[in-house]
Design a protein around this motif. Structure first.
Motif, short mmCIF file in Angstrom:
data_model
loop_
_atom_site.label_atom_id
_atom_site.label_comp_id
_atom_site.label_asym_id
_atom_site.label_seq_id
_atom_site.Cartn_x
_atom_site.Cartn_y
_atom_site.Cartn_z
N MET A 267 19.59 6.79 -30.06
CA MET A 267 19.83 5.50 -29.57
C MET A 267 20.43 5.50 -28.29
SD MET A 267 18.44 3.46 -31.34
CE MET A 267 18.59 1.75 -31.48
N ALA A 268 21.56 6.37 -28.04
CA ALA A 268 22.11 6.22 -26.93
C ALA A 268 21.20 6.62 -25.67
CB ALA A 268 23.36 7.44 -26.81
N LEU A 270 18.00 6.28 -25.53
CA LEU A 270 17.00 5.22 -25.44
C LEU A 270 17.80 4.03 -24.63
CD1 LEU A 270 14.92 4.53 -28.62
CD2 LEU A 270 14.15 5.61 -26.36
N ILE A 271 18.96 3.68 -24.71
CA ILE A 271 19.77 2.62 -24.12
C ILE A 271 19.87 3.09 -22.63
CG2 ILE A 271 21.94 1.64 -23.75
CD1 ILE A 271 21.94 1.32 -27.17
N VAL A 274 16.35 2.73 -20.81
CA VAL A 274 15.77 1.47 -20.34
C VAL A 274 16.66 0.97 -19.30
CG1 VAL A 274 15.61 -0.83 -21.53
CG2 VAL A 274 14.82 1.09 -22.69
N ASN A 275 18.02 1.12 -19.39
CA ASN A 275 18.79 0.70 -18.20
C ASN A 275 18.46 1.01 -17.04
OD1 ASN A 275 20.47 -1.71 -19.46
ND2 ASN A 275 20.99 0.04 -20.96
#
Ligand code: HEM
Ligand code: FES
Lengths: 371, 157
Positions: A267-268, A270-271, A274-275
């Motif tokens: 999750m980290a 992916l964040i 994307v950012n």
């Protein structure tokens, strides 16, 4: 479990069990394999990150192949189209580009942790070898992908990068032409690098990952050695070492506990991914011009150490140094075993990792801040 | 037949067997060599054998002593220079890893941006990681014209 007992199971499990007679229980057991407690820490659980990123690269990469054209006359234009015209094309390309950078970071971090914790020691030497193969494939992915863009930096990076092969004794010049499909970087180079990037390398990396995982399952992950436990305990970080040395409390099941750790890290990632893509969308320099090397030329940051190194030393010495470094890196487990047997030193890996990491970082910064 | 029945396992290879497998191995090897050499030609495009051609670059009258000309000859960038009547043709392909070491009139040097390789006016290494001087192409003066022998890199560029 025999066929008979499978037949007694009702519903879809029974239906499937008759047609695909595997024993689900065995797999459930496998999934619950106990994992040492220290794997809860992200530093130890970084192996899953490159895997996640590879899947993302696969998906975005396939999307890019729908519009990308691997001919020098069209490559640059097709990347321009992906970036500037296709709805969300910039986003797909950006994820692929940033994904490649994060993948390299993840592989390097994972490698650093297995290196510094001595996880390559007997009986895991072969898995270190597989790991070095994975690093090489990942870097080759990045190099060949960069070559596809066909802007000025891409073109000249490909020229310089492939030219290094010419210096390999005896077979070098043949290899160079083999890779380029000619004397210079031309249309025939692109049609050689492209199938590598989208066919051979994905196949190779999938096979190596499978081998890597199989070996991990056969051998288990390394338990922390006694000293590392003590160190962690001193820092008040570990609940694993109980006075009575109980084993049960020091492990947890792979599923669901470890999978959960991986998901949180995923999750980290992916964040971050994307950012980065949204804040720094992919760019494109001027189109490749084989007649003109641009004044400010640099490879991607992960090649900075090699780039700086090559500036510092005469060609043959520089490349020979690189060759020795690569060999030492690949066969490190055996060198380390030799050092331990001969000098009884078990910390040389930590010292070496520190020196190499600081050196590489210094080279990257040096290159970053020089024109 | 009798002989065959009597033999022990480690005598199992008869002369006949040996000859047959030998013949098979030889033909396989021959096929391998033939296929390999064809495959080799496929892997290696014709570009591997680039011919050297002599091209007319300019006339001596347009290149008086002390002057220089940057030209494109057969896909190669060449700096032609006339030093006291001797004409030389220097290639601008950097001898380090193949970037362009462009001639800079202001500095009177060839400068390669890739790993900051510098060559002097004669193509000799001044500084940087390059292993040797810039390549030179053979020059011939025929009835007042300057001919340069260059590898014909068609389609390069
Ligand atoms: C199955 C896997 C993959 C496929 C099908 C694929 C496909 C592609 C395609 C079609 C391009 C050209 C489009 C473009 O330039 O944006 C590209 C570019 C690129 N690829 Fe991949 N790729 C894959 C995996 C990877 C991996 C694992 C890495 C690195 C670790 C990577 C690194 C790159 C890079 C650096 C570029 C240039 C990006 C740019 O500047 O646009 N690729 N890839
Ligand atoms: S390619 Fe010219 S200095 Fe490296």
């Amino acid at each position: 479990m025999s066929m008979e007992s499978t037949q007694q199971v009702k519903g879809w499990r029974g239906w499937l069990g008759q047609r695909f007679p595997i024993d689900v229980k065995v797999y459930e057991e496998l999934a619950k394999e106990p994992v040492p407690k220290h794997m809860e820490r992200w530093w130890f659980a970084l192996g899953g990150t490159p895997l996640l990123l590879f899947v993302i690269q696969g998906v975005t990469g396939i999307l890019l192949t729908w519009y990308y054209v691997p001919r020098p006359e069209f490559a640059y234009e097709s990347v321009t189209r992906i970036s500037n015209e296709l709805p969300f094309g910039w986003w797909v390309r950006g994820i692929h580009q940033w994904g490649s950078q994060l993948m390299i970071i993840a592989v390097i971090l994972h490698m650093l942790r297995t290196f510094t914790t001595g996880a390559y020691r007997k009986p895991r030497e072969l898995n270190w070898l597989v790991g070095t193969g994975l690093l090489v494939v990942t870097l080759t992915f990045a190099f060949t992908g960069y070559a596809l863009v066909n802007d000025q930096l891409s073109y000249w990076a490909t020229t310089v990068g492939t030219n290094m092969f010419a210096e390999i004794p005896v077979v070098g010049p043949i290899m160079l032409q083999m890779i380029r499909g000619g004397v210079a970087v031309t249309a025939d180079t692109m049609t050689r690098l492209y199938p590598l990037h989208i066919g051979a390398l994905p196949t190779a990396i999938a096979a190596l990952i499978a081998l890597h995982v199989v070996l991990i399952r056969f051998l288990g992950v390394t338990d922390l050695d006694a000293r590392e436990r003590e160190r962690l305990a001193r820092l008040g970080k570990s609940a694993t070492v109980k006075g009575n040395g109980k084993v049960e409390s020091s492990h947890f099941p792979f599923f669901p506990d470890h999978v959960m750790t991986e998901l949180v890290i995923g999750m980290a990632v992916l964040i971050i991914l994307v950012n980065l893509t949204i804040l720094f969308p992919p760019t494109l320099g001027p189109k490749a011009d084989p007649a003109n090397t641009p004044l400010h030329i640099k490879p991607e940051w992960y090649f900075y150490p090699v780039f700086r190194w090559l500036k510092l030393f005469p060609l043959q010495i520089g490349l020979a140094g690189l060759g020795v470094g690569v060999l030492g890196f690949v066969f490190w487990p055996f060198i380390d075993a030799f050092v331990e047997r001969r000098f009884g030193n078990r910390d040389i890996n930590v010292i070496l990792a520190f020196i190499v990491a600081v050196g590489a970082l210094a080279f990257i910064l040096w290159e970053l801040f020089s024109v | 037949m009798d002989e065959e029945k009597n033999k022990t396992p480690d005598q199992a290879v008869t002369r006949r067997d040996f000859l047959v497998s030998g013949a098979m191995a030889t033909s396989l090897a021959a096929v391998g060599v033939v296929a390999g050499s064809f495959g080799w030609q496929f892997v290696y495009p014709a570009a591997a054998k680039i011919p050297t051609v002599q091209v007319l670059a300019t006339s001596l009258s347009k290149l008086p002593p002390g002057t220089r000309k940057v030209m494109k000859l057969g896909g190669n960038e060449v700096v032609l220079m006339n030093t006291n009547g001797t004409v030389r043709a220097i290639s601008t392909v950097c001898t380090h890893l193949g970037c362009r070491a462009a001639w800079e009139e202001g500095r009177q040097q060839f400068v390669c941006p890739c790993h900051t390789g510098i060559f002097d006016v004669n193509g000799k290494v001044v500084s940087g990681p390059q292993p040797r001087a810039l390549d030179e192409f053979a020059v011939e003066i025929k009835s007042g014209n300057v001919y340069v022998a260059v590898p014909q890199k068609e389609g390069a560029g």
